[in-house]
Design an enzyme around this catalytic site. Structure first.
Site, PDB file in Angstrom:
ATOM      1  N   THR A 290      -9.194  16.091   7.277  1.00 40.55           N
ATOM      2  CA  THR A 290     -10.540  16.604   7.537  1.00 40.55           C
ATOM      3  C   THR A 290     -11.579  15.938   6.650  1.00 40.55           C
ATOM      4  O   THR A 290     -12.753  16.220   6.780  1.00 40.55           O
ATOM      5  CB  THR A 290     -10.589  18.126   7.322  1.00 40.55           C
ATOM      6  OG1 THR A 290     -10.136  18.425   5.996  1.00 40.55           O
ATOM      7  CG2 THR A 290      -9.724  18.842   8.317  1.00 40.55           C
TER       8      THR A 290
ATOM      9  N   LYS B  25       0.850  -1.184   0.000  1.00 37.03           N
ATOM     10  CA  LYS B  25       0.000   0.000   0.000  1.00 37.03           C
ATOM     11  C   LYS B  25       0.888   1.237   0.000  1.00 37.03           C
ATOM     12  O   LYS B  25       2.061   1.183   0.361  1.00 37.03           O
ATOM     13  CB  LYS B  25      -0.938   0.023   1.208  1.00 37.03           C
ATOM     14  CG  LYS B  25      -0.291   0.109   2.566  1.00 37.03           C
ATOM     15  CD  LYS B  25       0.182   1.473   3.018  1.00 37.03           C
ATOM     16  CE  LYS B  25      -0.921   2.507   2.920  1.00 37.03           C
ATOM     17  NZ  LYS B  25      -0.330   3.872   3.259  1.00 37.03           N
ATOM     18  N   GLY B  26       0.315   2.357  -0.419  1.00 42.11           N
ATOM     19  CA  GLY B  26       1.051   3.609  -0.373  1.00 42.11           C
ATOM     20  C   GLY B  26       1.043   4.297  -1.711  1.00 42.11           C
ATOM     21  O   GLY B  26       1.671   3.829  -2.651  1.00 42.11           O
ATOM     22  N   VAL B  27       0.314   5.395  -1.814  1.00 44.15           N
ATOM     23  CA  VAL B  27       0.225   6.100  -3.088  1.00 44.15           C
ATOM     24  C   VAL B  27       0.531   7.584  -2.949  1.00 44.15           C
ATOM     25  O   VAL B  27       0.363   8.362  -3.886  1.00 44.15           O
ATOM     26  CB  VAL B  27      -1.172   5.906  -3.721  1.00 44.15           C
ATOM     27  CG1 VAL B  27      -1.359   4.467  -4.149  1.00 44.15           C
ATOM     28  CG2 VAL B  27      -2.284   6.323  -2.763  1.00 44.15           C
ATOM     29  N   GLY B  28       0.997   7.963  -1.755  1.00 38.76           N
ATOM     30  CA  GLY B  28       1.444   9.332  -1.531  1.00 38.76           C
ATOM     31  C   GLY B  28       2.609   9.307  -0.556  1.00 38.76           C
ATOM     32  O   GLY B  28       2.889   8.300   0.068  1.00 38.76           O
TER      33      GLY B  28
ATOM     34  N   THR C 224       9.123   3.418   0.271  1.00 38.07           N
ATOM     35  CA  THR C 224       8.278   4.409   0.916  1.00 38.07           C
ATOM     36  C   THR C 224       6.823   4.010   0.852  1.00 38.07           C
ATOM     37  O   THR C 224       6.025   4.582   0.137  1.00 38.07           O
ATOM     38  CB  THR C 224       8.501   5.772   0.272  1.00 38.07           C
ATOM     39  OG1 THR C 224       9.899   5.959   0.116  1.00 38.07           O
ATOM     40  CG2 THR C 224       7.972   6.880   1.151  1.00 38.07           C
TER      41      THR C 224
END
Length: 405
Positions: free
Chosen positions: A405, A182-185, A193
């Site tokens: 948010t 997972k991880g897209v940012g 990363t």
């Protein structure tokens, strides 16, 4: 060794033999699973792990570094939606407690488990939720598959990421390598990363597993970049159960490389707000380090990324990005060659017809930019490197402007 398009072709993706897993909802996200625990009950336990080098590395990374040092970790617990980073001594105590409760549920020592976390920085774990969830695992079913685990640890990912490769053992049987990620940012590694866990039922010594895994990470996850930012929690883990028997070391390396590359390309294509996969290939460099440095300069350029997004045939932005590497004085612009797809743009200096074709090339869902630095012509070296990323879109800004948010 045969790669399987498991994420698309299968509704369930069993873990390799010897592993059992539970995925469940502790309440950290509004809907769906957000915690999983995997344990290796095979005849042997070999492991390898690499972590972020961020100065703000979270308790999960610090504890896992300690537990991974011996190369015999038996499992992992992953908590989504909360990174538990920059939370002081209380955050470290919380992470230790999560490890202890998860270890008790699966019958191993806390030192035999690794832990990974992902989500918002600066907030402690919601421990009442996690205590209730983890204490209930003793009587829970441990029948989760790889797809369920990949889904449970998503944050801003739009879909789970899995990859599977089969290997032939030295006795003619079949061993499997199954990877999740997972991880897209926040993707610009000093390591991998994101969070990735690679499972195999091959019988392999820790040193051999470590060599195969680190080699694969270096060529794949460490060549991934979404937005130039390095996360505080990033962890990549490999676990081997030994159930299937031994495999040739070269076969193991190829299998790990194939799984990690598949996951890397999925992560790049699903970058936050991304519409295109961007691949940059650099050859003819002094060494691999130089090739990677130049490739990342191109891949990480906001001007290159936005041009790719808009299919703007402004190939000069690639020349600009190469030029930023001004300390590499052995790069001579007169020797450099820039190609988009199969269309040379420098030093060919495309006319109107070629620019129209370049626009079509850049409209594709995958754009490949190839650069030959020409340093090899001076006899200095033959370095090359391929890196993976995506375009930069308005949606990336929207996602990250409203993340908490």
């Amino acid at each position: 060794m045969s790669p399987l398009n498991a994420a698309v072709a299968a509704q369930t993706i069993p873990l390799p033999a010897g592993f059992r897993a539970h995925s469940g909802a502790a309440g950290l996200r509004e809907h769906g699973d957000d915690v999983f625990v995997v344990v290796n009950n095979g005849p042997s336990a070999a492991s390898s792990a690499v972590f972020t080098r961020s100065l703000f590395a979270g308790p999960s990374v610090q504890l896992s570094r300690e537990n991974a040092a011996g190369g015999h970790a038996r499992g992992v617990v992953v908590v989504a939606k909360n990174a538990n980073v920059a939370t002081g001594e209380e955050g470290m105590a919380d992470a230790r407690e999560v490890l202890e409760r998860a270890a008790r549920a699966v019958g191993v020592a806390p030192e035999e488990l690794l832990i990974a976390s992902t989500g918002v920085i600066g907030r402690r774990y919601p421990m009442p939720m996690l205590r209730t969830h983890l204490d209930g695992l003793a009587g829970a079913e441990f029948d989760a598959d790889a797809l369920a685990l990949a889904t449970a640890m998503m944050t801003t990912d739009t879909h789970p990421k899995t990859a599977v490769v089969e290997m032939t053992t030295t006795t003619g049987g079949t061993a499997r390598v199954v990877g999740i990620a997972k991880g897209v940012g926040m993707i610009e590694p000093d390591m991998a990363t994101m969070i990735a866990v690679i499972f195999t039922d091959a019988a392999v010594e820790p040193a051999e597993l470590d060599a195969a895994f680190r080699g694969a990470v270096d060529q794949t996850f460490n060549c991934l970049s979404i937005d130039t930012d390095t996360s505080t929690s990033d962890t990549a883990i490999a676990l081997a159960s030994g159930v299937a028997g031994p495999v040739d070391q070269a076969e193991l390396r190829r299998a790990f490389a194939a799984v990690c590359l598949d996951l890397t390309r999925q992560l790049a294509r699903d970058g936050e707000g991304a519409t295109k996969l961007l691949t940059v290939e650099v050859t003819g460099a002094r060494d691999r380090e130089q090739a990677k440095r130049v490739a990342k300069a191109i891949l990480n350029s906001p001007l290159v990324k936005t041009a790719v997004h808009g299919a703007d045939p402004n190939w000069g932005r690639v020349a600009m990005a190469i030029g930023k590497c001004h300390e590499d004085t052995d790069i001579d612009p007169e020797r450099v060659r820039i190609v988009f797809g199969d269309l040379e743009t420098y030093p060919a200096f495309p006319g109107p017809a070629e620019l129209e074709r370049l626009t079509e090339i850049m409209r594709a869902e995958e754009v490949t930019i190839s650069v030959d630095l020409g340093v090899i012509e001076s006899g200095a070296g033959t370095g090359e490197c391929t890196v993976y990323g995506c375009d930069l879109t308005r949606e990336y800004i929207s996602i990250n402007a409203d993340y908490t948010t």
